[in-house]
Scaffold this active site. Structure first.
Site, mmCIF file in Angstrom:
data_model
loop_
_atom_site.group_PDB
_atom_site.id
_atom_site.type_symbol
_atom_site.label_atom_id
_atom_site.label_comp_id
_atom_site.label_asym_id
_atom_site.label_seq_id
_atom_site.Cartn_x
_atom_site.Cartn_y
_atom_site.Cartn_z
ATOM 1 N N GLY A 66 2.515 2.697 2.436
ATOM 2 C CA GLY A 66 3.802 2.624 3.135
ATOM 3 C C GLY A 66 4.908 2.125 2.230
ATOM 4 N N GLY A 78 0.794 -1.224 0.000
ATOM 5 C CA GLY A 78 0.000 0.000 0.000
ATOM 6 C C GLY A 78 0.830 1.279 0.000
ATOM 7 N N TYR A 103 -12.791 4.223 13.470
ATOM 8 C CA TYR A 103 -11.757 4.715 12.544
ATOM 9 C C TYR A 103 -11.684 6.247 12.581
ATOM 10 C CZ TYR A 103 -9.002 5.206 8.262
ATOM 11 O OH TYR A 103 -8.018 5.535 7.340
ATOM 12 N N SER A 159 -6.242 10.646 8.045
ATOM 13 C CA SER A 159 -7.206 10.409 6.965
ATOM 14 C C SER A 159 -8.192 11.567 6.947
ATOM 15 C CB SER A 159 -7.964 9.109 7.254
ATOM 16 O OG SER A 159 -9.136 9.035 6.470
HETATM 17 N N1 LIG Z 1 -6.058 3.555 1.464
HETATM 18 C C1 LIG Z 1 -6.734 4.674 1.668
HETATM 19 O O1 LIG Z 1 -7.595 5.082 0.882
HETATM 20 C C2 LIG Z 1 -6.443 5.518 2.895
HETATM 21 C C3 LIG Z 1 -7.143 6.727 3.046
HETATM 22 C C4 LIG Z 1 -6.872 7.527 4.142
HETATM 23 C C5 LIG Z 1 -5.931 7.124 5.071
HETATM 24 N N2 LIG Z 1 -5.262 5.945 4.909
HETATM 25 C C6 LIG Z 1 -4.266 5.565 5.912
HETATM 26 O O2 LIG Z 1 -3.050 5.229 5.270
HETATM 27 C C7 LIG Z 1 -2.324 4.286 6.053
HETATM 28 C C8 LIG Z 1 -1.840 3.150 5.199
HETATM 29 O O3 LIG Z 1 -2.970 2.518 4.639
HETATM 30 P P1 LIG Z 1 -2.926 1.566 3.355
HETATM 31 O O4 LIG Z 1 -4.137 1.898 2.570
HETATM 32 O O5 LIG Z 1 -1.612 1.595 2.691
HETATM 33 O O6 LIG Z 1 -3.191 0.144 4.068
HETATM 34 P P2 LIG Z 1 -2.821 -1.348 3.661
HETATM 35 O O7 LIG Z 1 -2.693 -1.524 2.189
HETATM 36 O O8 LIG Z 1 -3.802 -2.190 4.401
HETATM 37 O O9 LIG Z 1 -1.353 -1.546 4.316
HETATM 38 C C9 LIG Z 1 -1.221 -1.629 5.677
HETATM 39 C C10 LIG Z 1 0.221 -1.874 6.091
HETATM 40 O O10 LIG Z 1 0.212 -2.002 7.513
HETATM 41 C C11 LIG Z 1 0.739 -3.261 7.881
HETATM 42 N N3 LIG Z 1 -0.033 -3.771 9.002
HETATM 43 C C12 LIG Z 1 -1.336 -4.076 9.042
HETATM 44 N N4 LIG Z 1 -1.682 -4.513 10.265
HETATM 45 C C13 LIG Z 1 -0.562 -4.466 11.010
HETATM 46 C C14 LIG Z 1 -0.253 -4.791 12.360
HETATM 47 N N5 LIG Z 1 -1.185 -5.292 13.179
HETATM 48 N N6 LIG Z 1 1.004 -4.610 12.799
HETATM 49 C C15 LIG Z 1 1.962 -4.147 11.975
HETATM 50 N N7 LIG Z 1 1.730 -3.820 10.693
HETATM 51 C C16 LIG Z 1 0.492 -3.996 10.214
HETATM 52 C C17 LIG Z 1 0.618 -4.148 6.659
HETATM 53 O O11 LIG Z 1 1.682 -5.077 6.702
HETATM 54 P P3 LIG Z 1 1.499 -6.674 6.851
HETATM 55 O O12 LIG Z 1 0.171 -7.022 6.252
HETATM 56 O O13 LIG Z 1 2.674 -7.213 6.093
HETATM 57 O O14 LIG Z 1 1.588 -6.913 8.316
HETATM 58 C C18 LIG Z 1 0.828 -3.134 5.526
HETATM 59 O O15 LIG Z 1 2.204 -2.923 5.314
HETATM 60 C C19 LIG Z 1 -3.272 3.879 7.198
HETATM 61 O O16 LIG Z 1 -2.923 4.583 8.360
HETATM 62 C C20 LIG Z 1 -4.645 4.336 6.705
HETATM 63 O O17 LIG Z 1 -5.511 4.658 7.782
HETATM 64 C C21 LIG Z 1 -5.510 5.122 3.836
#
Ligand SMILES: NC(=O)c1ccc[n+]([C@@H]2O[C@H](COP(=O)([O-])OP(=O)(O)OC[C@H]3O[C@@H](n4cnc5c(N)ncnc54)[C@H](OP(=O)(O)O)[C@@H]3O)[C@@H](O)[C@H]2O)c1
Length: 298
Positions: A22, A20, A170, A145
């Site tokens: 990160g 994602g 959330y 967010s």
């Molecule tokens: N996507 C959106 O539209 C959006 C919008 C607004 C804000 N955000 C924010 O952006 C950030 C990143 O989101 P994303 O969309 O990239 O999410 P994502 O695709 O679900 O990626 C999440 C990352 O966090 C890790 N992770 C998940 N659970 C974990 C745990 N219990 N301990 C340690 N690592 C964990 C996962 O690694 P593993 O699975 O390898 O453990 C993965 O690297 C979040 O804070 C989210 O709230 C996202």
């Protein structure tokens, strides 16, 4: 004639860097020459992602760390591993976060969204703070967010024990990210460590896939092609971590590289201090860490 990359010599830790936003942030900052540490729950998956980041960014200096950050013991273990590995830390990006439609307790008996999205970055940042201060000028970037605008901190039921809603949990945690950032910026005045938060946009990732609300899964399937790519979603985090324009900028919320006005609660210093103290108690950082005077904390 060679040229120096803009982040050469800098060390950056990104939580949730295996996929994602990160991972895209890691690729961007590694390509700029930083040594980058990424974290995930599973070491093999984190190593695999680190290898991808090395190849894509053309930078061998990418390290993998493993910790399930819903567990405070694992956050503490992660902090020790990072302090062992990195004699300096220039940037911490608190990127990890998740959404669960249903209430799930963590190993510590807390609600999972609040534990992972707010308490984990709160605890990790505090445990790494001395290293960040010793490396100043340094930066803490916390990924919030747009959901923060709908957030409300329910001090009487922070864990959603009485009445859980995934969206409410959330929204609350993402508002907590900004309140934490603003309180941190205040406490770090004069230390050379800047703290800012970011809305990445709506991004095509695995976000929320573990336990998705039915309406969310339908909507996300329909709109998925229209969402930002992870690389686009990472742009503002990369900007806050690396841009010289961000020198000395602290306590602000950004989207699309622009400072935005967040939920007004984020400026309520009584509320931000209360959230800090309640969070410190929940993660066992007691007595409450005093507000810093310019010149140093603790
Ligand atoms: N996507 C959106 O539209 C959006 C919008 C607004 C804000 N955000 C924010 O952006 C950030 C990143 O989101 P994303 O969309 O990239 O999410 P994502 O695709 O679900 O990626 C999440 C990352 O966090 C890790 N992770 C998940 N659970 C974990 C745990 N219990 N301990 C340690 N690592 C964990 C996962 O690694 P593993 O699975 O390898 O453990 C993965 O690297 C979040 O804070 C989210 O709230 C996202």
């Amino acid at each position: 004639m060679g040229h120096t990359l803009p982040m050469a010599g800098k060390v950056v830790l990104i939580t949730g860097g295996t996929g994602g936003i990160g991972k895209a942030t890691a690729i961007g900052l590694a390509a700029m020459g930083a040594r980058v540490g990424i974290t995930g729950r599973d070491l093999a998956r984190a190593e695999h992602a680190a290898a991808d980041v090395r190849t894509t960014a053309g930078n061998p200096a990418v390290d993998a760390f493993a910790a399930d950050m819903t567990s405070q013991a694992e956050v503490r273990r992660l902090a020790v591993a990072v302090l062992d590995a990195y004699p300096r830390l220039d940037v911490l990006i608190n990127n990890v976060g998740g959404f669960w439609a249903h209430h799930h307790p963590t190993a510590d008996g807390l609600e999972r969204t609040f534990a992972l999205d707010h308490l984990a970055p709160f605890l990790l940042t505090n445990l790494l703070l001395d290293r960040l201060k010793a490396s100043a000028p340094a930066r803490v970037v916390t990924v919030s967010s747009g959901a923060q605008s709908m957030g409300r901190i329910d001090f009487d039921d922070l864990q959603g024990a009485r009445n859980y809603s995934g969206q409410r949990a959330y929204n609350q945690s993402k508002l907590a990210n900004i309140m934490f950032t603003n309180e941190l910026a205040h406490r770090l005045e004069g230390t050379g460590v800047m703290a800012n938060s970011v809305h990445p946009g709506v991004v095509r990732t695995n976000f929320g896939a573990e336990d998705q609300a039915w309406f969310f899964s339908i909507i996300s399937r329909v709109v998925r092609p229209l969402l930002k790519t992870p690389a686009q979603g990472a742009e503002t985090s990369i900007y806050l971590a690396s841009s010289p324009e961000m020198d000395g900028v602290t306590g602000q919320f950004f989207a699309n590289r622009k400072s935005k006005r967040p939920n007004k609660v984020a400026f309520d210093t009584e509320m931000t201090a209360k959230l800090w103290n309640v969070s410190a108690a929940l993660v066992g950082l007691t007595p409450a860490i005093p507000v810093t005077k310019p010149g140093g904390l603790t």
